[in-house]
Motif scaffolding. Structure first.
Motif, PDB file in Angstrom:
ATOM      1  N   UNK A  64       0.814  -1.228   0.000  1.00  0.00           N
ATOM      2  CA  UNK A  64       0.000   0.000   0.000  1.00  0.00           C
ATOM      3  C   UNK A  64       0.843   1.273   0.000  1.00  0.00           C
ATOM      4  N   UNK A  65       1.969   1.266  -0.711  1.00  0.00           N
ATOM      5  CA  UNK A  65       2.892   2.400  -0.708  1.00  0.00           C
ATOM      6  C   UNK A  65       2.488   3.522  -1.656  1.00  0.00           C
ATOM      7  N   UNK A  66       1.506   3.265  -2.504  1.00  0.00           N
ATOM      8  CA  UNK A  66       1.041   4.286  -3.451  1.00  0.00           C
ATOM      9  C   UNK A  66      -0.475   4.348  -3.390  1.00  0.00           C
ATOM     10  N   UNK A  67      -1.001   5.553  -3.562  1.00  0.00           N
ATOM     11  CA  UNK A  67      -2.457   5.679  -3.558  1.00  0.00           C
ATOM     12  C   UNK A  67      -2.911   6.671  -4.612  1.00  0.00           C
ATOM     13  N   UNK A  68      -4.177   6.541  -4.961  1.00  0.00           N
ATOM     14  CA  UNK A  68      -4.777   7.421  -5.970  1.00  0.00           C
ATOM     15  C   UNK A  68      -6.274   7.495  -5.705  1.00  0.00           C
ATOM     16  N   UNK A  69      -6.888   8.479  -6.301  1.00  0.00           N
ATOM     17  CA  UNK A  69      -8.338   8.677  -6.172  1.00  0.00           C
ATOM     18  C   UNK A  69      -8.969   8.440  -7.537  1.00  0.00           C
ATOM     19  N   UNK A  70      -9.596   7.266  -7.746  1.00  0.00           N
ATOM     20  CA  UNK A  70     -10.187   6.965  -9.059  1.00  0.00           C
ATOM     21  C   UNK A  70     -11.221   7.997  -9.501  1.00  0.00           C
ATOM     22  N   UNK A  71     -11.992   8.495  -8.546  1.00  0.00           N
ATOM     23  CA  UNK A  71     -13.012   9.502  -8.841  1.00  0.00           C
ATOM     24  C   UNK A  71     -12.992  10.556  -7.737  1.00  0.00           C
ATOM     25  N   UNK A  72     -11.990  11.459  -7.767  1.00  0.00           N
ATOM     26  CA  UNK A  72     -11.907  12.454  -6.693  1.00  0.00           C
ATOM     27  C   UNK A  72     -13.111  13.394  -6.703  1.00  0.00           C
ATOM     28  N   UNK A  73     -13.428  13.882  -5.525  1.00  0.00           N
ATOM     29  CA  UNK A  73     -14.508  14.862  -5.415  1.00  0.00           C
ATOM     30  C   UNK A  73     -14.085  16.146  -6.135  1.00  0.00           C
ATOM     31  N   UNK A  74     -15.048  17.015  -6.488  1.00  0.00           N
ATOM     32  CA  UNK A  74     -14.725  18.235  -7.229  1.00  0.00           C
ATOM     33  C   UNK A  74     -13.625  19.090  -6.585  1.00  0.00           C
ATOM     34  N   UNK A  75     -13.584  19.156  -5.266  1.00  0.00           N
ATOM     35  CA  UNK A  75     -12.567  19.974  -4.589  1.00  0.00           C
ATOM     36  C   UNK A  75     -11.156  19.447  -4.823  1.00  0.00           C
ATOM     37  N   UNK A  76     -11.029  18.185  -5.232  1.00  0.00           N
ATOM     38  CA  UNK A  76      -9.718  17.573  -5.448  1.00  0.00           C
ATOM     39  C   UNK A  76      -9.528  17.138  -6.899  1.00  0.00           C
ATOM     40  N   UNK A  77     -10.238  17.754  -7.800  1.00  0.00           N
ATOM     41  CA  UNK A  77     -10.214  17.328  -9.205  1.00  0.00           C
ATOM     42  C   UNK A  77      -8.812  17.373  -9.817  1.00  0.00           C
ATOM     43  N   UNK A  78      -7.921  18.203  -9.278  1.00  0.00           N
ATOM     44  CA  UNK A  78      -6.573  18.326  -9.852  1.00  0.00           C
ATOM     45  C   UNK A  78      -5.732  17.059  -9.659  1.00  0.00           C
ATOM     46  N   UNK A  79      -6.152  16.135  -8.776  1.00  0.00           N
ATOM     47  CA  UNK A  79      -5.380  14.905  -8.574  1.00  0.00           C
ATOM     48  C   UNK A  79      -5.952  13.709  -9.339  1.00  0.00           C
ATOM     49  N   UNK A  80      -6.948  13.949 -10.162  1.00  0.00           N
ATOM     50  CA  UNK A  80      -7.487  12.873 -11.003  1.00  0.00           C
ATOM     51  C   UNK A  80      -6.378  12.356 -11.921  1.00  0.00           C
ATOM     52  N   UNK A  81      -6.244  11.036 -12.019  1.00  0.00           N
ATOM     53  CA  UNK A  81      -5.234  10.443 -12.886  1.00  0.00           C
ATOM     54  C   UNK A  81      -3.824  10.560 -12.344  1.00  0.00           C
ATOM     55  N   UNK A  82      -3.696  10.769 -11.026  1.00  0.00           N
ATOM     56  CA  UNK A  82      -2.379  10.945 -10.407  1.00  0.00           C
ATOM     57  C   UNK A  82      -2.193   9.993  -9.236  1.00  0.00           C
ATOM     58  N   UNK A  83      -0.931   9.683  -8.943  1.00  0.00           N
ATOM     59  CA  UNK A  83      -0.573   8.720  -7.898  1.00  0.00           C
ATOM     60  C   UNK A  83       0.415   9.374  -6.933  1.00  0.00           C
ATOM     61  N   UNK A  84       0.214   9.167  -5.638  1.00  0.00           N
ATOM     62  CA  UNK A  84       1.123   9.672  -4.605  1.00  0.00           C
ATOM     63  C   UNK A  84       1.740   8.493  -3.848  1.00  0.00           C
ATOM     64  N   UNK A  85       2.795   8.785  -3.083  1.00  0.00           N
ATOM     65  CA  UNK A  85       3.556   7.735  -2.408  1.00  0.00           C
ATOM     66  C   UNK A  85       3.808   8.074  -0.944  1.00  0.00           C
ATOM     67  N   UNK A  86       4.050   7.021  -0.152  1.00  0.00           N
ATOM     68  CA  UNK A  86       4.442   7.148   1.247  1.00  0.00           C
ATOM     69  C   UNK A  86       5.088   5.847   1.663  1.00  0.00           C
ATOM     70  N   UNK A  87       5.165   5.567   2.964  1.00  0.00           N
ATOM     71  CA  UNK A  87       5.722   4.312   3.500  1.00  0.00           C
ATOM     72  C   UNK A  87       7.150   4.045   3.040  1.00  0.00           C
ATOM     73  N   UNK A  88       8.003   5.044   3.222  1.00  0.00           N
ATOM     74  CA  UNK A  88       9.418   4.856   2.908  1.00  0.00           C
ATOM     75  C   UNK A  88       9.817   5.194   1.497  1.00  0.00           C
ATOM     76  N   UNK A  89       8.874   5.590   0.664  1.00  0.00           N
ATOM     77  CA  UNK A  89       9.207   6.030  -0.687  1.00  0.00           C
ATOM     78  C   UNK A  89       9.713   7.466  -0.569  1.00  0.00           C
ATOM     79  N   UNK A  90      10.942   7.712  -1.038  1.00  0.00           N
ATOM     80  CA  UNK A  90      11.526   9.046  -0.965  1.00  0.00           C
ATOM     81  C   UNK A  90      11.115   9.855  -2.185  1.00  0.00           C
TER      82      UNK A  90
END
Length: 93
Positions: A64-90
């Motif tokens: 679970x080191x990467x996450x994304x929002x398949x259908x982000x709410x309108x307030x977060x529309x800028x992250x549609x089609x994008x992936x973020x990382x955590x859990x030791x990913x630099x």
């Protein structure tokens, strides 16, 4: 920006969107060969429902080191089609 885990660049892009301190990379800039499906989901009141990927590099798995929002709410529309990382990913410039 680069996302590195286990000594391997898993994503690289000059076009990230920063939300709550996290860099969201365009999906096309993420190495698809290191992503493994995960059944994990979480909910954010203003972004929506997140889905996760695990990373697998050189025989090691980062659950679970990467996450994304398949259908982000309108307030977060800028992250549609994008992936973020955590859990030791630099993530660095």
């Amino acid at each position: 920006m680069k996302a590195v885990w286990n000594g391997t660049v898993v994503a690289e892009s000059d076009d990230t969107v920063v939300v709550e301190g996290n860099h969201y990379f365009p999906e096309a800039s993420v190495r698809q060969d290191v992503l493994r499906p995960s059944s994990t989901t979480t909910h954010c009141p203003w972004k929506g429902d997140a889905s996760y990927w695990s990373l697998e590099v050189d025989g090691r798995t980062n659950p679970d080191a990467a996450w994304y929002y398949p259908e982000p709410k309108p307030a977060a529309s800028e992250i549609a089609g994008r992936i973020a990382f955590w859990r030791g990913v630099e993530v660095t410039a």
